[in-house]
Design a protein around this motif. Structure first.
Motif, PDB file in Angstrom:
ATOM      1  N   ILE A  80     -14.635  76.125  52.189  1.00  0.00           N
ATOM      2  CA  ILE A  80     -14.693  74.668  52.096  1.00  0.00           C
ATOM      3  C   ILE A  80     -14.523  74.220  50.643  1.00  0.00           C
ATOM      4  O   ILE A  80     -13.796  73.255  50.348  1.00  0.00           O
ATOM      5  N   LEU A  81     -15.182  74.917  49.720  1.00  0.00           N
ATOM      6  CA  LEU A  81     -15.041  74.582  48.301  1.00  0.00           C
ATOM      7  C   LEU A  81     -13.596  74.746  47.848  1.00  0.00           C
ATOM      8  O   LEU A  81     -13.070  73.914  47.090  1.00  0.00           O
ATOM      9  N   PHE A  82     -12.953  75.799  48.305  1.00  0.00           N
ATOM     10  CA  PHE A  82     -11.561  76.069  47.952  1.00  0.00           C
ATOM     11  C   PHE A  82     -10.660  74.918  48.402  1.00  0.00           C
ATOM     12  O   PHE A  82      -9.830  74.411  47.636  1.00  0.00           O
ATOM     13  N   ASN A  83     -10.831  74.452  49.649  1.00  0.00           N
ATOM     14  CA  ASN A  83      -9.981  73.384  50.173  1.00  0.00           C
ATOM     15  C   ASN A  83     -10.320  72.023  49.572  1.00  0.00           C
ATOM     16  O   ASN A  83      -9.421  71.203  49.341  1.00  0.00           O
ATOM     17  N   ASN A  84     -11.609  71.771  49.334  1.00  0.00           N
ATOM     18  CA  ASN A  84     -11.991  70.508  48.706  1.00  0.00           C
ATOM     19  C   ASN A  84     -11.409  70.395  47.301  1.00  0.00           C
ATOM     20  O   ASN A  84     -10.895  69.341  46.901  1.00  0.00           O
ATOM     21  N   THR A  85     -11.505  71.476  46.537  1.00  0.00           N
ATOM     22  CA  THR A  85     -10.988  71.461  45.168  1.00  0.00           C
ATOM     23  C   THR A  85      -9.474  71.383  45.144  1.00  0.00           C
ATOM     24  O   THR A  85      -8.888  70.683  44.311  1.00  0.00           O
ATOM     25  N   LEU A  86      -8.832  72.076  46.064  1.00  0.00           N
ATOM     26  CA  LEU A  86      -7.370  72.051  46.119  1.00  0.00           C
ATOM     27  C   LEU A  86      -6.861  70.656  46.455  1.00  0.00           C
ATOM     28  O   LEU A  86      -5.802  70.235  45.985  1.00  0.00           O
ATOM     29  N   GLY A  87      -7.631  69.913  47.270  1.00  0.00           N
ATOM     30  CA  GLY A  87      -7.214  68.562  47.636  1.00  0.00           C
ATOM     31  C   GLY A  87      -7.256  67.570  46.497  1.00  0.00           C
ATOM     32  O   GLY A  87      -6.717  66.461  46.617  1.00  0.00           O
ATOM     33  N   LEU A  88      -7.908  67.929  45.376  1.00  0.00           N
ATOM     34  CA  LEU A  88      -7.952  67.040  44.222  1.00  0.00           C
ATOM     35  C   LEU A  88      -6.666  67.068  43.419  1.00  0.00           C
ATOM     36  O   LEU A  88      -6.453  66.210  42.559  1.00  0.00           O
ATOM     37  N   LEU A  89      -5.821  68.061  43.665  1.00  0.00           N
ATOM     38  CA  LEU A  89      -4.537  68.113  42.960  1.00  0.00           C
ATOM     39  C   LEU A  89      -3.611  67.021  43.475  1.00  0.00           C
ATOM     40  O   LEU A  89      -3.627  66.701  44.668  1.00  0.00           O
ATOM     41  N   PRO A  90      -2.809  66.424  42.621  1.00  0.00           N
ATOM     42  CA  PRO A  90      -1.910  65.348  43.064  1.00  0.00           C
ATOM     43  C   PRO A  90      -0.908  65.840  44.110  1.00  0.00           C
ATOM     44  O   PRO A  90      -0.399  66.958  44.022  1.00  0.00           O
ATOM     45  N   TYR A  91      -0.671  64.990  45.100  1.00  0.00           N
ATOM     46  CA  TYR A  91       0.314  65.239  46.161  1.00  0.00           C
ATOM     47  C   TYR A  91      -0.003  66.508  46.965  1.00  0.00           C
ATOM     48  O   TYR A  91       0.908  67.179  47.456  1.00  0.00           O
ATOM     49  N   THR A  92      -1.276  66.827  47.071  1.00  0.00           N
ATOM     50  CA  THR A  92      -1.694  67.977  47.865  1.00  0.00           C
ATOM     51  C   THR A  92      -2.498  67.498  49.056  1.00  0.00           C
ATOM     52  O   THR A  92      -3.432  66.706  48.899  1.00  0.00           O
ATOM     53  N   PHE A  93      -2.145  67.957  50.233  1.00  0.00           N
ATOM     54  CA  PHE A  93      -2.821  67.561  51.465  1.00  0.00           C
ATOM     55  C   PHE A  93      -4.228  68.155  51.504  1.00  0.00           C
ATOM     56  O   PHE A  93      -4.421  69.346  51.259  1.00  0.00           O
ATOM     57  N   THR A  94      -5.222  67.320  51.820  1.00  0.00           N
ATOM     58  CA  THR A  94      -6.616  67.757  51.893  1.00  0.00           C
ATOM     59  C   THR A  94      -6.976  68.028  53.339  1.00  0.00           C
ATOM     60  O   THR A  94      -7.196  67.092  54.114  1.00  0.00           O
ATOM     61  N   SER A  95      -7.044  69.287  53.719  1.00  0.00           N
ATOM     62  CA  SER A  95      -7.302  69.626  55.118  1.00  0.00           C
ATOM     63  C   SER A  95      -8.720  69.284  55.544  1.00  0.00           C
ATOM     64  O   SER A  95      -8.963  68.964  56.711  1.00  0.00           O
ATOM     65  N   THR A  96      -9.686  69.347  54.620  1.00  0.00           N
ATOM     66  CA  THR A  96     -11.076  69.073  54.982  1.00  0.00           C
ATOM     67  C   THR A  96     -11.359  67.585  55.143  1.00  0.00           C
ATOM     68  O   THR A  96     -12.488  67.211  55.436  1.00  0.00           O
ATOM     69  N   SER A  97     -10.370  66.732  54.967  1.00  0.00           N
ATOM     70  CA  SER A  97     -10.548  65.303  55.222  1.00  0.00           C
ATOM     71  C   SER A  97     -10.252  64.956  56.668  1.00  0.00           C
ATOM     72  O   SER A  97     -10.345  63.788  57.048  1.00  0.00           O
ATOM     73  N   HIS A  98      -9.913  65.936  57.487  1.00  0.00           N
ATOM     74  CA  HIS A  98      -9.601  65.724  58.894  1.00  0.00           C
ATOM     75  C   HIS A  98     -10.692  66.314  59.767  1.00  0.00           C
ATOM     76  O   HIS A  98     -11.170  67.433  59.530  1.00  0.00           O
ATOM     77  N   LEU A  99     -11.081  65.571  60.799  1.00  0.00           N
ATOM     78  CA  LEU A  99     -12.080  66.067  61.738  1.00  0.00           C
ATOM     79  C   LEU A  99     -11.586  67.283  62.501  1.00  0.00           C
ATOM     80  O   LEU A  99     -12.391  68.083  62.981  1.00  0.00           O
ATOM     81  N   ALA A 100     -10.272  67.425  62.625  1.00  0.00           N
ATOM     82  CA  ALA A 100      -9.735  68.602  63.308  1.00  0.00           C
ATOM     83  C   ALA A 100     -10.123  69.883  62.580  1.00  0.00           C
ATOM     84  O   ALA A 100     -10.395  70.914  63.212  1.00  0.00           O
ATOM     85  N   MET A 101     -10.182  69.832  61.263  1.00  0.00           N
ATOM     86  CA  MET A 101     -10.578  70.995  60.474  1.00  0.00           C
ATOM     87  C   MET A 101     -12.089  71.151  60.421  1.00  0.00           C
ATOM     88  O   MET A 101     -12.629  72.240  60.642  1.00  0.00           O
ATOM     89  N   THR A 102     -12.809  70.064  60.142  1.00  0.00           N
ATOM     90  CA  THR A 102     -14.258  70.161  59.987  1.00  0.00           C
ATOM     91  C   THR A 102     -14.960  70.474  61.308  1.00  0.00           C
ATOM     92  O   THR A 102     -15.926  71.235  61.332  1.00  0.00           O
ATOM     93  N   LEU A 103     -14.474  69.895  62.400  1.00  0.00           N
ATOM     94  CA  LEU A 103     -15.061  70.225  63.701  1.00  0.00           C
ATOM     95  C   LEU A 103     -14.756  71.658  64.103  1.00  0.00           C
ATOM     96  O   LEU A 103     -15.564  72.308  64.770  1.00  0.00           O
TER      97      LEU A 103
END
Length: 224
Positions: A80-103
């Motif tokens: 989760i930390l890996f994906n949250n941090t990666l989503g802070l990069l410009p023009y990078t899709f944040t997978s953990t912002s979707h309920l499909a991933m978190t659920l």
């Protein structure tokens, strides 16, 4: 405006309209240098200390008999930390912002804990439905409240993580779209504000991954 604002959360890419943006989950593997695995470095020592501290804390919560489960929750925290941090990069899709991933992360964990508890520790799970010292008149209501609170746990875990990721990214995008309309002085103030918000989002990315992992550990400790 609203379409472009929410387009950062769209998993569909421009290549044949496929959901290729989900592949951003694996992009971080490209950023890991070979020296990270070959020789000890400051990053390796820092990450080892973090893992050691998490293992000690999770082991305290789970107990000595289930300390091996801490590796599962450390992996969950790292993912989760890996994906949250990666989503802070410009023009990078944040997978953990979707309920499909978190659920997908929260529901199987919760379901496995509940099934294991009711199949192996039935009396213990029934005792959890009625807290000690509850008056007899309130027992039916307490059972109902405890049952509902147990059922909504995966939803609260998933929504908490996704909502925090969405809120910060929306705020950064909304303020960033105001840049071309501002004067030089206001633009300088906006850049400083964006830097502070980015620092806040970095802290939120770490905190939310820790909260998700620690709450999952607490839920697992209740079924033993």
């Amino acid at each position: 405006m609203m379409t472009s604002l929410f387009s950062i959360f769209e998993p569909v890419s421009s290549i044949f309209s496929l959901n290729l943006n989900w592949l951003s989950t694996f992009l971080g593997l490209l950023f890991m240098p070979l020296l990270f695995w070959v020789s000890p470095s400051r990053w390796v020592l820092l990450w080892s200390k973090i893992i050691s501290a998490l293992h000690t804390e999770f082991k305290t919560i789970l107990g000595p008999t289930n300390s091996s489960l801490s590796l599962l929750f450390i992996s969950l925290f790292s993912f989760i930390l890996f994906n949250n941090t990666l989503g802070l990069l410009p023009y990078t899709f944040t997978s953990t912002s979707h309920l499909a991933m978190t659920l997908t992360l929260a529901l199987p964990l919760w379901l496995s804990f509940i099934l294991f508890g009711w199949l192996n520790h039935t009396q213990h799970m029934l005792a959890h439905l009625v807290p000690q010292g509850t008056p007899g008149v309130l027992m039916p209501f307490m059972v109902l409240i405890e049952t509902i609170s147990n059922i909504i746990r995966p939803g609260t875990l998933a929504i908490r993580l996704a909502a925090n990721m969405i809120a910060g990214h929306l705020l950064l995008t909304l303020l960033g779209n105001m840049g071309p309309l501002l004067s030089t002085k206001l633009l300088t103030f906006l850049i400083m504000t964006q830097i502070l918000l980015l620092m806040l989002e970095s802290a939120v990315a770490i905190i939310q991954s820790y909260v998700f992992a620690i709450l999952s550990t607490l839920y697992a400790s209740e079924v033993n």
